[in-house]
Write an enzyme that holds these catalytic residues in place. Structure first.
Site, PDB file in Angstrom:
ATOM      1  N   ASN A   1       7.766  -4.411 -26.214  1.00 10.97           N
ATOM      2  CA  ASN A   1       7.617  -5.799 -26.680  1.00 10.97           C
ATOM      3  C   ASN A   1       6.476  -6.470 -25.938  1.00 10.97           C
ATOM      4  O   ASN A   1       5.839  -5.850 -25.075  1.00 10.97           O
ATOM      5  CB  ASN A   1       8.936  -6.565 -26.515  1.00 10.97           C
ATOM      6  CG  ASN A   1       9.395  -6.606 -25.076  1.00 10.97           C
ATOM      7  OD1 ASN A   1       8.734  -7.209 -24.229  1.00 10.97           O
ATOM      8  ND2 ASN A   1      10.513  -5.955 -24.772  1.00 10.97           N
TER       9      ASN A   1
ATOM     10  N   ASP B   1      16.616  -3.850 -26.749  1.00 10.04           N
ATOM     11  CA  ASP B   1      18.044  -3.728 -27.047  1.00 10.04           C
ATOM     12  C   ASP B   1      18.400  -2.325 -27.533  1.00 10.04           C
ATOM     13  O   ASP B   1      19.532  -1.888 -27.408  1.00 10.04           O
ATOM     14  CB  ASP B   1      18.434  -4.735 -28.147  1.00 10.04           C
ATOM     15  CG  ASP B   1      18.365  -6.155 -27.627  1.00 10.04           C
ATOM     16  OD1 ASP B   1      18.638  -6.349 -26.433  1.00 10.04           O
ATOM     17  OD2 ASP B   1      18.017  -7.067 -28.411  1.00 10.04           O
TER      18      ASP B   1
ATOM     19  N   LYS C   1       5.716  15.813 -30.297  1.00 12.90           N
ATOM     20  CA  LYS C   1       5.186  14.654 -31.030  1.00 12.90           C
ATOM     21  C   LYS C   1       5.694  14.710 -32.482  1.00 12.90           C
ATOM     22  O   LYS C   1       5.600  15.762 -33.120  1.00 12.90           O
ATOM     23  CB  LYS C   1       3.664  14.717 -30.989  1.00 12.90           C
ATOM     24  CG  LYS C   1       3.025  13.519 -31.597  1.00 12.90           C
ATOM     25  CD  LYS C   1       1.509  13.633 -31.576  1.00 12.90           C
ATOM     26  CE  LYS C   1       0.930  12.506 -32.392  1.00 12.90           C
ATOM     27  NZ  LYS C   1      -0.324  12.873 -33.040  1.00 12.90           N
TER      28      LYS C   1
ATOM     29  N   PRO D   1      22.332  -0.535 -22.537  1.00 19.49           N
ATOM     30  CA  PRO D   1      23.323  -1.345 -21.813  1.00 19.49           C
ATOM     31  C   PRO D   1      22.815  -2.775 -21.663  1.00 19.49           C
ATOM     32  O   PRO D   1      21.606  -2.997 -21.568  1.00 19.49           O
ATOM     33  CB  PRO D   1      23.401  -0.671 -20.441  1.00 19.49           C
ATOM     34  CG  PRO D   1      22.130   0.102 -20.315  1.00 19.49           C
ATOM     35  CD  PRO D   1      21.726   0.499 -21.697  1.00 19.49           C
TER      36      PRO D   1
ATOM     37  N   LYS E   1      24.858 -17.003 -25.863  1.00 15.93           N
ATOM     38  CA  LYS E   1      24.587 -15.917 -24.893  1.00 15.93           C
ATOM     39  C   LYS E   1      25.202 -16.230 -23.532  1.00 15.93           C
ATOM     40  O   LYS E   1      25.764 -15.362 -22.875  1.00 15.93           O
ATOM     41  CB  LYS E   1      23.078 -15.702 -24.736  1.00 15.93           C
ATOM     42  CG  LYS E   1      22.500 -14.820 -25.816  1.00 15.93           C
ATOM     43  CD  LYS E   1      20.997 -14.650 -25.712  1.00 15.93           C
ATOM     44  CE  LYS E   1      20.478 -14.105 -27.038  1.00 15.93           C
ATOM     45  NZ  LYS E   1      19.033 -14.213 -27.196  1.00 15.93           N
TER      46      LYS E   1
ATOM     47  N   LYS F   1      27.856 -13.619 -22.271  1.00 12.70           N
ATOM     48  CA  LYS F   1      27.477 -12.745 -21.148  1.00 12.70           C
ATOM     49  C   LYS F   1      28.070 -13.229 -19.832  1.00 12.70           C
ATOM     50  O   LYS F   1      28.061 -12.531 -18.850  1.00 12.70           O
ATOM     51  CB  LYS F   1      25.951 -12.641 -21.057  1.00 12.70           C
ATOM     52  CG  LYS F   1      25.316 -12.128 -22.350  1.00 12.70           C
ATOM     53  CD  LYS F   1      23.897 -11.643 -22.154  1.00 12.70           C
ATOM     54  CE  LYS F   1      23.239 -11.320 -23.491  1.00 12.70           C
ATOM     55  NZ  LYS F   1      22.081 -10.442 -23.379  1.00 12.70           N
TER      56      LYS F   1
HETATM   57  N1  CTP Z   1      19.361  -8.591 -21.465  1.00  7.77           N
HETATM   58  C1  CTP Z   1      19.878  -7.566 -20.690  1.00  7.77           C
HETATM   59  N2  CTP Z   1      20.074  -6.328 -21.230  1.00  7.77           N
HETATM   60  C2  CTP Z   1      19.781  -6.098 -22.532  1.00  7.77           C
HETATM   61  C3  CTP Z   1      19.243  -7.147 -23.319  1.00  7.77           C
HETATM   62  C4  CTP Z   1      19.041  -8.381 -22.754  1.00  7.77           C
HETATM   63  O1  CTP Z   1      20.162  -7.783 -19.519  1.00  7.77           O
HETATM   64  N3  CTP Z   1      19.978  -4.897 -23.033  1.00  7.77           N
HETATM   65  C5  CTP Z   1      19.188  -9.911 -20.852  1.00  7.77           C
HETATM   66  C6  CTP Z   1      17.763 -10.427 -20.873  1.00  7.77           C
HETATM   67  O2  CTP Z   1      17.064 -10.021 -19.712  1.00  7.77           O
HETATM   68  C7  CTP Z   1      17.977 -11.928 -20.871  1.00  7.77           C
HETATM   69  C8  CTP Z   1      19.258 -12.088 -21.660  1.00  7.77           C
HETATM   70  O3  CTP Z   1      19.931 -10.839 -21.599  1.00  7.77           O
HETATM   71  O4  CTP Z   1      18.207 -12.419 -19.569  1.00  7.77           O
HETATM   72  C9  CTP Z   1      19.060 -12.455 -23.100  1.00  7.77           C
HETATM   73  O5  CTP Z   1      18.111 -11.592 -23.678  1.00  7.77           O
HETATM   74  P1  CTP Z   1      17.601 -11.800 -25.164  1.00  7.77           P
HETATM   75  O6  CTP Z   1      16.613 -10.740 -25.475  1.00  7.77           O
HETATM   76  O7  CTP Z   1      17.229 -13.220 -25.370  1.00  7.77           O
HETATM   77  O8  CTP Z   1      18.924 -11.601 -25.977  1.00  7.77           O
HETATM   78  P2  CTP Z   1      19.749 -10.347 -26.389  1.00  7.77           P
HETATM   79  O9  CTP Z   1      20.969 -10.277 -25.565  1.00  7.77           O
HETATM   80  O10 CTP Z   1      18.873  -9.138 -26.374  1.00  7.77           O
HETATM   81  O11 CTP Z   1      20.177 -10.716 -27.862  1.00  7.77           O
HETATM   82  P3  CTP Z   1      19.263 -10.866 -29.186  1.00  7.77           P
HETATM   83  O12 CTP Z   1      18.214  -9.801 -29.111  1.00  7.77           O
HETATM   84  O13 CTP Z   1      20.249 -10.647 -30.254  1.00  7.77           O
HETATM   85  O14 CTP Z   1      18.697 -12.254 -29.188  1.00  7.77           O
END
Ligand code: CTP
Length: 399
Positions: A208, A276, A286, A303, A337, A341
């Site tokens: 990303n 994610d 490849k 995770p 969130k 969380k």
């Molecule tokens: N985060 C994490 N582990 C993941 C995904 C996200 O610890 N696998 C943490 C990110 O570092 C951030 C928070 O969760 O502090 C929210 O991340 P964000 O990308 O905004 O949300 P997601 O939980 O990934 O949900 P979505 O993609 O559905 O918005």
């Protein structure tokens, strides 16, 4: 922040000596007083007059200056400060220190002192890598000398590599850390930053646009408040802060492992933009562009690191801060969130491309906690970091 602190500044003979001007200015602005000692070689790069004007102090140069011996002898000079800082610490000065030579004012002060010493080395990359220098550094570290830098970059001699002196603001941060100053002294804080890369095959990954800037700035602000910082960074091209314990990782799983290894901590700040999803199976070869019109990648969930740390039963950090990157319904999604969380605070930001926040230098955040929703005006990411760290210090010192 450095109010009333006395710094004895030894200026060695190297082109990086010119950075002393900004360093002295910065130290005095932070409230410290600076007593400069200029080596003979140092005089070739900066003048006693400029150093004296900037420091507002007499510049000490000569070991056999009798007038000084009656006013302040070299033994007293060596012990009359809170910290001795050597800028730049040249290969020659380091070698003298390592072997205990005392044949000029700077080396004599360094041998006679009972004060802590912080050295900012600067030299040509070959000199830095030379076995003799490596040996000297090892010895000096064992003797308790602190080091800041050098960093990688292009040097005045035209070469590139490690050997460039740390910047004045990085040296000031290291001085604060060495003097254990700041509202977060004694606290250990783990920060994650940057993106993660999930490998698909040997040449491709899911990633990303996160640059790691915001996490980096938070780590710097925490260091400036005297915290011990572990920074776990995904792949970025930015320079990571000197003084933090840096752990570089690629994937979410690697980040998760390093987070677990770095705990316990007083606080945890999860800034990283974790992918994610990762591919269910990594292809060792490849993936070829065959005749099919479509390629189907099977993805499985990574995770959730923030959720794991927030829900720890044992050794949960006192303060767990998450970030939320959203393109729609910012407050509602971020609040969801926070509740799901179970972190203490969520720093929400609007990452629609037109905001230029992801990968940019500014941020407009909304801080969400059980106490409510606080909208901050758009500001530089370093200012967001300062404000957030100020609130963290308040919270950690209250609990
Ligand atoms: N985060 C994490 N582990 C993941 C995904 C996200 O610890 N696998 C943490 C990110 O570092 C951030 C928070 O969760 O502090 C929210 O991340 P964000 O990308 O905004 O949300 P997601 O939980 O990934 O949900 P979505 O993609 O559905 O918005």
């Amino acid at each position: 922040m450095l109010n009333g602190k006395k710094i004895l500044l030894i200026i060695g003979g190297g082109i990086a000596a010119f950075k002393c001007h900004d360093l002295i200015r910065g130290l005095r602005e932070a409230g410290a007083s600076v007593t400069p000692v200029l080596t003979e070689a140092g005089k070739e790069f900066v003048t006693p007059l400029s150093i004296s004007v900037l420091s507002g102090s007499k510049v000490y140069v000569d070991l056999f200056d009798l007038e000084d011996e009656t006013q302040m002898g070299h033994i007293e000079l060596s012990r009359n400060s809170d910290l001795i800082v050597i800028v730049p610490a040249t290969a020659d000065l380091l070698a003298k220190m390592a072997s205990g030579l005392a044949n000029d004012l700077a080396s004599t002060l360094l041998l006679a002192t009972d004060t802590e010493v912080l050295a900012a080395p600067a030299m040509n990359v070959r000199m830095w890598e030379h076995l003799a220098t490596r040996r000297n550094i090892q010895l000096l570290k064992k003797d308790g000398i602190g080091f800041i830098g050098p960093v990688e970059g292009s040097m005045a001699c035209g070469e590139f590599g490690f050997g460039r002196m740390a910047e004045p603001e990085q040296i000031i941060t290291a001085i604060k850390k060495k003097l254990s100053l700041g509202k977060l002294k004694g606290k250990h804080i783990v920060v994650t930053s940057g993106p993660t890369h999930e490998q698909i095959d040997p040449v491709r990954f899911i990633g990303n646009l996160s640059s790691g800037t915001q996490g980096n700035q938070i780590a710097v602000a925490l260091l400036n408040e005297g915290a011990r910082v572990t920074l776990i960074s995904g792949p970025t091209h930015i320079e990571l802060p000197l003084g933090a314990e840096i752990k570089r990782v690629e994937s979410a799983n690697e980040m998760f492992k390093e987070v677990k290894k770095s705990l316990p901590a007083d606080a945890f700040v999860m800034v990283a933009a974790v992918a994610d999803w990762k591919t269910k199976e990594f292809s060792k070869s490849k993936i070829k562009k065959n005749s099919d019109k479509e390629l189907v990648l099977k993805l499985i969930k990574n995770p959730d690191i923030l959720e794991y740390v927030s829900k720890l039963k044992k050794d949960r950090p006192k303060l767990v801060v998450g970030f939320a990157a959203e393109t729609d319904d910012l407050i509602a999604n971020a609040t969801e969130k926070l509740n799901r969380k179970k972190c203490d605070w969520i720093v929400a930001n609007d990452i629609r491309p037109e905001t230029n926040i992801m990968g940019g230098t500014e941020n407009a955040v909304i801080l969400i906690s059980n106490a409510g929703v606080e909208k901050w005006e758009r500001m530089d990411k370093s200012e967001v970091a300062l404000k957030l760290v100020g609130l963290m210090a308040k919270k950690l010192n209250l609990s």
